[in-house]
Design a protein around this motif. Sequence first.
Motif, short mmCIF file in Angstrom:
data_model
loop_
_atom_site.label_atom_id
_atom_site.label_comp_id
_atom_site.label_asym_id
_atom_site.label_seq_id
_atom_site.Cartn_x
_atom_site.Cartn_y
_atom_site.Cartn_z
N GLY A 1 0.81 -1.21 0.00
CA GLY A 1 0.00 0.00 0.00
C GLY A 1 0.84 1.25 0.00
N LEU A 2 0.21 2.37 -0.36
CA LEU A 2 0.88 3.66 -0.44
C LEU A 2 0.06 4.76 0.21
CD1 LEU A 2 2.05 3.83 -4.19
CD2 LEU A 2 3.43 3.16 -2.21
N GLU A 3 0.75 5.79 0.61
CA GLU A 3 0.15 7.08 0.96
C GLU A 3 0.71 8.09 -0.04
OE1 GLU A 3 -0.19 8.91 5.19
OE2 GLU A 3 1.70 9.63 4.32
N VAL A 4 -0.17 8.84 -0.71
CA VAL A 4 0.25 9.71 -1.80
C VAL A 4 -0.44 11.06 -1.68
CG1 VAL A 4 0.37 10.01 -4.31
CG2 VAL A 4 0.52 7.71 -3.32
N VAL A 5 0.32 12.12 -1.86
CA VAL A 5 -0.25 13.46 -2.00
C VAL A 5 -0.48 13.72 -3.49
CG1 VAL A 5 0.14 15.94 -1.69
CG2 VAL A 5 0.81 14.33 0.11
N LEU A 6 -1.72 13.97 -3.84
CA LEU A 6 -2.10 14.18 -5.23
C LEU A 6 -1.75 15.59 -5.68
CD1 LEU A 6 -5.54 12.33 -5.15
CD2 LEU A 6 -3.32 11.45 -5.88
N PRO A 7 -1.74 15.86 -7.00
CA PRO A 7 -1.32 17.16 -7.50
C PRO A 7 -2.14 18.35 -7.02
CG PRO A 7 -1.21 15.54 -9.25
CD PRO A 7 -1.88 14.87 -8.10
N ASP A 8 -3.35 18.12 -6.53
CA ASP A 8 -4.15 19.22 -5.99
C ASP A 8 -4.01 19.36 -4.48
OD1 ASP A 8 -5.54 17.03 -5.10
OD2 ASP A 8 -7.40 17.47 -6.19
N GLY A 9 -3.19 18.53 -3.86
CA GLY A 9 -2.95 18.61 -2.43
C GLY A 9 -3.77 17.64 -1.60
N SER B 1 -2.71 0.07 2.93
CA SER B 1 -3.25 -1.25 3.26
C SER B 1 -2.10 -2.25 3.41
CB SER B 1 -4.19 -1.71 2.14
OG SER B 1 -4.54 -3.06 2.32
N ARG B 2 -2.26 -3.16 4.37
CA ARG B 2 -1.29 -4.23 4.52
C ARG B 2 -1.90 -5.58 4.14
NH1 ARG B 2 0.47 -3.89 10.61
NH2 ARG B 2 0.32 -1.69 10.13
N LEU B 3 -3.00 -5.54 3.40
CA LEU B 3 -3.71 -6.76 3.03
C LEU B 3 -3.06 -7.44 1.83
CD1 LEU B 3 -7.39 -5.46 3.30
CD2 LEU B 3 -6.08 -6.73 5.02
N ARG B 4 -3.05 -8.76 1.86
CA ARG B 4 -2.58 -9.52 0.72
C ARG B 4 -3.70 -9.80 -0.28
NH1 ARG B 4 1.14 -10.02 4.40
NH2 ARG B 4 3.20 -10.86 3.92
N LYS B 5 -4.92 -9.70 0.17
CA LYS B 5 -6.07 -9.86 -0.71
C LYS B 5 -7.01 -8.68 -0.53
CE LYS B 5 -6.21 -14.92 -1.04
NZ LYS B 5 -7.05 -16.14 -0.82
N ASP B 6 -7.25 -7.96 -1.61
CA ASP B 6 -8.15 -6.81 -1.56
C ASP B 6 -8.61 -6.52 -2.99
OD1 ASP B 6 -9.54 -4.49 -1.27
OD2 ASP B 6 -7.90 -3.32 -0.39
N ASN B 7 -9.77 -7.04 -3.36
CA ASN B 7 -10.28 -6.89 -4.72
C ASN B 7 -11.40 -5.85 -4.77
OD1 ASN B 7 -8.66 -8.67 -6.22
ND2 ASN B 7 -9.77 -10.42 -5.41
N THR B 8 -11.12 -4.67 -4.23
CA THR B 8 -12.13 -3.61 -4.18
C THR B 8 -11.82 -2.54 -5.22
OG1 THR B 8 -10.89 -2.58 -2.38
CG2 THR B 8 -12.72 -4.00 -1.77
#
Length: 482
Positions: free
Chosen positions: A178-186, A193-200
Amino acid sequence: MSSTSPQPLLLDATRLAGLLEDIAARIGARHVITDAADLAPRLVEGRGLFHGATPAMVEPADTAQVAHVVAACAAAGVPVVPQGGNTGLVGGQVPFGGLLLSLRRMNAIRDLDPTDLTVVAEAGCTLHQVQQAAAAAGCLFPLSIGSQGTCQIGGNLSTNAGGTAVLRYGNMRELTFGLEVVLPDGRIWNGLSRLRKDNTGYDLKNLFIGAEGTLGIITAAVLRLYPAPRASATALTGLPGPQAALALFRRLRDVAGDALTGFEILPRFGMETVLKHMPGTTRALSGDHAWYALAELTSTRRDDDLSALALEVFAEAFEAGEIEDAVIAASAAQAEALWKLRESLSDAQKFEGGSIKHDVSVPVSRVPDFIAQASRLCEAHMPGVRVCAFGHMGDGNIHFNLSQPVGMDKQAFLGCWAAFNRLVHDLVAGLGGSISAEHGIGLLKKEELARYKDKVALELMAAVKAAIDPAGLVNPGKVLLS
């Protein structure tokens, strides 16, 4: 390839002054750096191919501060360029008039769970810091590259870094949950997420891994750990050629399976260059060999006799004429000395003058053909050029580097980069390979990407960029042609 840097953007002085004042009020004036001497080391990539410009470097301390900086830049219409350890090799981290955003203050290990086998690391952590944190918990973070003492996790993610253990563990994409990201608009996307399965829905994290900071700024990641190896064997072999190296690789893989963690090759010229120029390196095999292969086997089972397994394979390979000599490290210190022969090669090449570098990949089965054909093409194009093809044979990634002919002017040689690109990259494309295996695109390979990438893929990439960063303010001018 051209080493000519893009022209710096011209920024409105009044608007810029207001922006820097706003940022200083939020992150502290001492973390808004404008002194030319302090900025200078951050404006040149390691090989000196690109020289950038910036009015200031800002150093936020947390994700909220990064978001404030990015939002303020978006409102002012000022580009922002993220930078980690400045170890990138394609110019993706160099600013050209925009604000430089350093993540080096964001260097905390937020969490480490040996049961989940995960570590949450901020983008400014060095790779070595993450490796050490994992080791202290009896775990392994397997990414291993030569710049691991200075490169940062954010940069590793942004370039989808590979290294010497991809054969067993994969690139950064495979090592990230998983990641935490600051998008171009702030805005902040919390995808930690630390899940190995996540199909959402869509796998958003893989948009940002390998995007070289052009879609947003990664501020933290959930990285995948492994149980620490308890048994290992490191061996160096001398071989007659790449075809023999491929045969040895297959023998080891067939017997060892996933225990074969790394398989690296280097030519005689590469070995001689390391032994000649790099202090502390010593010859491990008697005599000279046309090629060398370095293999590492690891296991979490303490009683696995990996050295005996390697010896068994080497005996068969020797009988088949695939290897000429071999040595297996008898201690951790000897294993480190063997790895130093391989890991020192990039630095050692600098002492042989100009070096034209190609970071390419082809199917593993085609590596010997690629090396032979590319070498013939380049040597015919420039008599005296010295081919130094080395790297990660086990995953098909070869650093096909060319050292200048002895006595040739360095700049004149580097001026031939584009011609060599055409020879090497056309061959790579014909073999079903890639012009960039692990270093990225940045500025260096934008034109090459446009030439070789599937046109529909390029349209999709441009559409993603336009959707996420419609103003084009996050690391502008990198990866895609404008």
